[in-house]
Scaffold this motif. Structure first.
Motif, short mmCIF file in Angstrom:
data_model
loop_
_atom_site.label_atom_id
_atom_site.label_comp_id
_atom_site.label_asym_id
_atom_site.label_seq_id
_atom_site.Cartn_x
_atom_site.Cartn_y
_atom_site.Cartn_z
N ALA A 140 -35.24 -32.35 33.32
CA ALA A 140 -35.43 -32.21 31.76
C ALA A 140 -35.74 -30.85 31.23
N GLU A 141 -36.58 -30.17 31.71
CA GLU A 141 -37.40 -29.17 31.20
C GLU A 141 -36.67 -27.82 31.75
N SER A 142 -36.36 -27.12 30.58
CA SER A 142 -35.77 -25.90 30.60
C SER A 142 -36.71 -24.80 30.31
N PHE A 143 -36.35 -23.46 30.64
CA PHE A 143 -37.13 -22.39 30.54
C PHE A 143 -36.36 -21.20 29.66
N PHE A 144 -36.75 -20.41 28.94
CA PHE A 144 -35.86 -19.29 28.54
C PHE A 144 -37.09 -18.18 28.24
N GLY A 145 -36.66 -16.89 28.25
CA GLY A 145 -37.48 -15.74 28.13
C GLY A 145 -37.43 -14.76 29.31
N PHE A 146 -38.57 -14.46 30.07
CA PHE A 146 -38.61 -13.51 31.04
C PHE A 146 -38.38 -12.33 30.82
N GLY A 147 -37.91 -11.96 29.55
CA GLY A 147 -37.63 -10.26 29.28
C GLY A 147 -36.15 -10.37 28.97
N GLU A 148 -35.37 -9.45 29.52
CA GLU A 148 -33.97 -9.33 28.93
C GLU A 148 -33.17 -9.58 30.30
N ARG A 149 -32.48 -10.69 30.48
CA ARG A 149 -31.95 -11.21 31.23
C ARG A 149 -30.30 -11.21 31.20
N PHE A 150 -29.50 -10.84 32.15
CA PHE A 150 -28.27 -11.06 31.94
C PHE A 150 -27.41 -12.07 32.52
N SER B 246 -38.55 -25.82 26.87
CA SER B 246 -37.88 -26.76 26.02
C SER B 246 -38.94 -27.94 25.66
N ARG B 247 -40.02 -28.16 26.43
CA ARG B 247 -41.05 -29.16 25.98
C ARG B 247 -42.03 -28.72 24.73
N GLY B 248 -41.74 -27.46 24.20
CA GLY B 248 -42.54 -27.25 23.14
C GLY B 248 -43.64 -26.16 23.31
N TYR B 249 -43.65 -25.57 24.19
CA TYR B 249 -44.96 -24.69 24.45
C TYR B 249 -44.27 -23.30 24.91
N GLY B 250 -45.17 -22.54 25.02
CA GLY B 250 -44.84 -21.11 25.56
C GLY B 250 -45.99 -20.83 26.60
N PHE B 251 -45.67 -19.90 27.57
CA PHE B 251 -46.59 -19.82 28.82
C PHE B 251 -46.40 -18.14 28.88
N HIS B 252 -47.58 -17.38 29.01
CA HIS B 252 -47.69 -15.96 29.25
C HIS B 252 -48.70 -15.90 30.18
N LEU B 253 -48.15 -15.05 31.32
CA LEU B 253 -49.28 -14.64 32.55
C LEU B 253 -49.73 -13.29 32.17
N ARG C 24 -30.85 -14.75 17.01
CA ARG C 24 -31.62 -16.02 17.19
C ARG C 24 -30.60 -16.99 18.12
N PRO C 25 -31.12 -17.04 19.13
CA PRO C 25 -30.13 -18.14 19.97
C PRO C 25 -30.33 -19.53 19.45
N LEU C 26 -29.12 -20.27 19.48
CA LEU C 26 -29.12 -21.68 18.98
C LEU C 26 -30.35 -22.43 19.27
N LEU C 27 -30.76 -22.46 20.70
CA LEU C 27 -31.80 -23.08 21.32
C LEU C 27 -33.03 -23.04 20.40
N LEU C 28 -33.35 -21.69 20.04
CA LEU C 28 -34.40 -21.37 19.34
C LEU C 28 -34.64 -22.03 18.12
N ILE C 29 -33.81 -22.24 17.35
CA ILE C 29 -33.78 -22.98 16.28
C ILE C 29 -33.24 -24.36 16.23
N HIS C 30 -32.83 -24.60 17.22
CA HIS C 30 -32.45 -26.21 17.47
C HIS C 30 -32.63 -26.73 18.80
N PRO C 31 -33.98 -26.81 19.16
CA PRO C 31 -34.47 -27.03 20.69
C PRO C 31 -34.21 -28.69 20.76
N ASP C 32 -34.10 -29.66 19.47
CA ASP C 32 -33.67 -30.64 19.70
C ASP C 32 -32.50 -31.22 19.88
N GLU C 33 -31.71 -30.12 20.17
CA GLU C 33 -30.10 -30.48 20.35
C GLU C 33 -30.06 -29.71 21.88
#
Length: 774
Positions: free
Chosen positions: A8-18, A61-68, A561-570
């Motif tokens: 159920a967990e999704s991940f977004f970011g990692f730079g500019e991905r195509f 999507s669980r509501g946190y960010g991670f940075h190495l 602003r991707p929709l998921l950024l504003i509506h992570p509850d959807e």
């Protein structure tokens, strides 16, 4: 390091991905790479994650960010190898005191987590206003006559423009930062910009060549008087050899006045300004790259940064023009900071090993290993050039335009999506570029653009080209930076088909075959009309776009602003990569398939209004798909949220450069006048970048708008509402002028436009509050 994670967990970011926004189930390598071909190949694990900009960061999507917190090339395995966990690994520990570090960034809103991360990575300072007008650009300008031609034709065809990009080549040698132009009483045709010519085989130009320039001062004055600022391409390589015969047919092989060796190369070697030990196996220091053979500037060396600064500042000073106030101001106010990635395309003729920055190189900064600097090098490059630029021209008066990048590059505006193909293919055409912009936004890159029309020199049937250019233009309107740019064909653009170098070059077979249209096929065709319309709209939207650029500098939230950024509850938004918020008030859905006039659009929970037709769509019970259609391809799906307030320019300027710089009364520059489009709801508000505060409230059938302005200005309110019985302003009745011409001739009036459905109200707005009621 591994972390438990379920499906159920999704991940977004990692730079500019195509490839996608949700990277769950993929393995991503944090390696900056110049890869002009397809950015990913579905189903091929070795080709899923090419990226110019890589950031060891993600939102969950669980509501946190991670940075190495490491620039070492790491690997993020996001449940690809194991279905119940993600794993992060890197080959070495950073050499800094304390070793390895990571940041767990709290939410629970994804916008909060992204804002906190950009507080660490850096937020983009506000770019100058002119950066948000359309730009003229091309892979190469063959000569000065072509420069004159392009600018004159943009203006004749009434396309607003604010910036002009000199891509490669423009210098005497790569990268000596000296314009390839003479300096005498007459234009020197043995130099690139001293030479003139005729272009596009247009009958009216066949006997009237466009002249080259006598000097850099004349050329910079030309840009100033036509309302343009200048951006100059550069890379971190300084050449000792340049391509002249390796790639027969390339544009740079026929440029007059180029030197094989950059004029500053020997000085750089003597002073130790380059990375001390780098080799590509050729037996001599340096690297083969796509413009020849050169050496990397060592940005970890303070002396090298100072050496570069002296050269760039001289260029900026040499570009200075006299403003209306009598002061000097640089016409060059931007650098297109190309390259800087660690890796290239393996097997390419110019870089057979696929390595630009090796793990064996030694740098001036002995505290960082070569492994750490492979990703960090681009950040140091951007930091150095942006710092030089802002020191020279002033804060918020210049920008860079970068292709590569990593953690920290977010702080140096702006960037673009690199080299993409002119097609609708999902792996490297328009669809992938839309995805890349939204992916970059999720890593904090806000001042972002792309090459309208696609860059790479590949052609499909003419009609497909036209449809693609129309759709790419529409997407370009609703991105922060609107730049048309493409690689030139081997055939020069003085043949009957100019191959789309300019917005008017996409002429259909029917338009070309029509005898009545023959003399005006380049001045009145569908693609040109589309480009002009969206260039005008992008320019008019400046107050809106600039407000969100200002918000990015303050909070780090991106303009796209991707929709998921504003509506992570959807959760349905997680897979949506071609619909996004443009700021907070508009949702945009680019058309990314060929020859279609309809598409499905997922609209989040709420009430929405079609920007073009005012159709109302009620999704207040929950988000869902909306079937959008337009009878032709002149429009793309755009929706305003219920309660939206959208500030625009009341008068369309030719340029967003200010009147003092332009110093030419014949060129329309921006005024303070505002056109504010309002979609009334129970209560809503908007604060414009200059502090103008606008609120709207409805109750009992009454609409009330309050505007508090820091300056006196003309304002026009366009409020979507039925025709009222009357309109009052600060308690006094506003006269009605139902006829459009009568309304246009009055300073204070109102009317209801039955065609658009808007109540139009105009009046001089004083400093302070004003209340409008109907």
């Amino acid at each position: 390091m591994s972390v438990k994670s379920d499906a159920a967990e999704s991940f977004f970011g990692f730079g500019e991905r195509f490839n996608a926004l949700d990277q769950a189930g993929r393995r991503l390598e944090m390696k900056t790479q110049d890869h002009p071909g397809a950015k990913f190949t579905p189903g091929d694990p070795s080709k899923e994650d090419f990226a110019y900009k890589v950031v060891p960061w993600f939102l969950s999507s669980r509501g946190y960010g991670f940075h190495l917190d490491s620039s070492v090339e790491s690997v993020f395995d996001m449940r690809k190898s194991k279905p119940d966990r993600y794993a992060i690994e890197q080959p070495t520990v950073p050499t800094r005191p304390g070793g390895l570090a990571l940041h767990l960034v709290g939410g629970p809103k994804l916008t909060d987590a992204l804002s906190r991360y950009t507080g660490l990575a850096g937020r983009p300072p506000l770019p100058p206003p002119w950066a948000f007008g359309p730009w003229i650009s091309s892979d190469a300008w063959r000569n000065g006559g072509e420069v004159r031609y392009a600018v004159q034709k943009f203006l004749e065809r009434k396309i607003p423009v604010s910036g002009f990009v000199f891509d490669s080549p423009w210098e005497k040698g790569y990268n000596d930062f000296v314009f390839n132009i003479g300096n005498g009483p007459a234009a020197d045709p043995t130099t690139q910009f001293g030479k003139g010519g005729t272009f596009e085989n247009q009958p009216a130009q066949a006997t009237k060549p466009f002249d080259g320039f006598k000097s850099l001062a004349e050329m910079m004055g030309f840009f100033q008087k036509n309302g343009l600022k200048v951006i100059c391409w550069m890379t971190p390589f300084v050449n000792d050899e340049s391509n002249h015969d390796e790639r027969a047919g390339e544009v740079d092989e026929v440029i007059e006045g180029q030197d094989a060796k950059a004029g500053n190369f020997d000085d750089g070697v003597a002073k130790g300004m380059f990375v001390p030990t780098e080799t590509d196996g050729s037996g001599k220091p340096g690297i083969h790259w796509w413009k020849g053979h050169g050496r990397h500037i060592d940005f970890t060396n303070p002396a090298a940064r100072s050496w570069l600064k002296d050269q760039l500042v001289k260029l900026l000073n040499d570009s200075s023009v006299t403003t209306h106030s009598g002061a000097l101001e640089a016409a060059v106010c931007g650098f297109k900071t190309d390259d800087g990635e660690a890796l290239g395309t393996r097997g390419a003729d110019h870089n057979p090993n696929g390595v630009y920055l090796s793990n064996d190189a030694k740098y001036f900064d002995g505290n960082a290993t070569a492994r750490e600097l492979r990703n960090r090098y681009s950040v140091e490059y951007h930091k150095a050039v942006y710092g030089i630029l802002t020191d020279a021209v002033g804060a918020n008066r210049g920008l860079i335009f970068s292709r590569g990048g990593s953690h920290g590059s977010q702080a140096f505006p702006g960037c673009w999506a690199g080299d993409n193909e002119p097609n609708f293919h999902p792996d490297n055409g328009l669809p992938s570029v839309v995805t890349a912009g939204l992916s970059a936004a999720l890593s904090g890159f806000s001042i972002w653009g792309h090459d309208v029309g696609g860059y790479q020199r590949k052609y499909e049937p003419a009609q497909t080209d036209i449809d693609l250019f129309i759709r790419w233009t529409q997407f370009g309107c609703f991105t922060p930076i609107m730049q048309m740019h493409r690689q030139l064909s081997e055939k020069p653009p003085n043949v009957s088909h100019p191959h789309g170098q300019f917005p008017w070059g996409y002429v259909s077979a029917a338009e070309r075959a029509d005898p009545a249209n023959h003399d005006r096929e380049f001045t009145d065709n569908e693609a040109l009309r589309n480009f002009r319309f969206y260039a005008e709209l992008h320019t008019r939207l400046f107050p809106y776009i600039y407000t969100f650029a200002q918000e990015s500098s303050r909070t780090g939230l991106p303009i796209l602003r991707p929709l998921l950024l504003i509506h992570p509850d959807e959760p349905k938004t997680f897979a949506i990569k071609h619909v996004y918020y443009f700021g907070s008030e508009l949702v945009v859905a680019p058309v990314v398939e060929p020859n279609v006039t309809a598409r499905g659009v997922y609209l989040p929970k709420g009430r929405w209004i079609d920007f073009w037709t005012n159709e109302r769509i009620d999704h207040s019970a929950g988000g869902g798909n909306h079937a959008w259609a337009n009878a032709d391809r002149t429009k793309l799906p755009v929706f305003a949220r219920d309660g939206a307030i959208i500030p625009m320019l009341a008068d369309l300027p030719q340029t967003l450069c200010d009147a003092n710089y332009v110093n030419n009364a014949q060129v329309r520059t921006p005024t303070d006048g505002l056109l504010v489009r309002i979609y009334p709801a129970a209560s809503s508000g908007f604060v414009v970048h200059d502090g103008t505060d606008i609120t709207c409230a409805t109750a009992g059938g009454q609409v009330e708008v309050n505007v508090t302005s820091p300056v006196a200005r003309l304002v026009r309110l366009s409020i979507l509402a039925p025709r009222p019985a009357g309109v009052s302003r600060d308690g006094a009745a506003v006269p009605e002028k139902d006829n459009a011409d009568d309304f246009a001739n009055e300073a204070t009036a109102w009317r209801h436009d039955p065609t658009t459905g808007f109540v139009e109200i105009k009046f001089p707005l004083p400093v302070g509050p004003t209340r409008v009621v109907f």
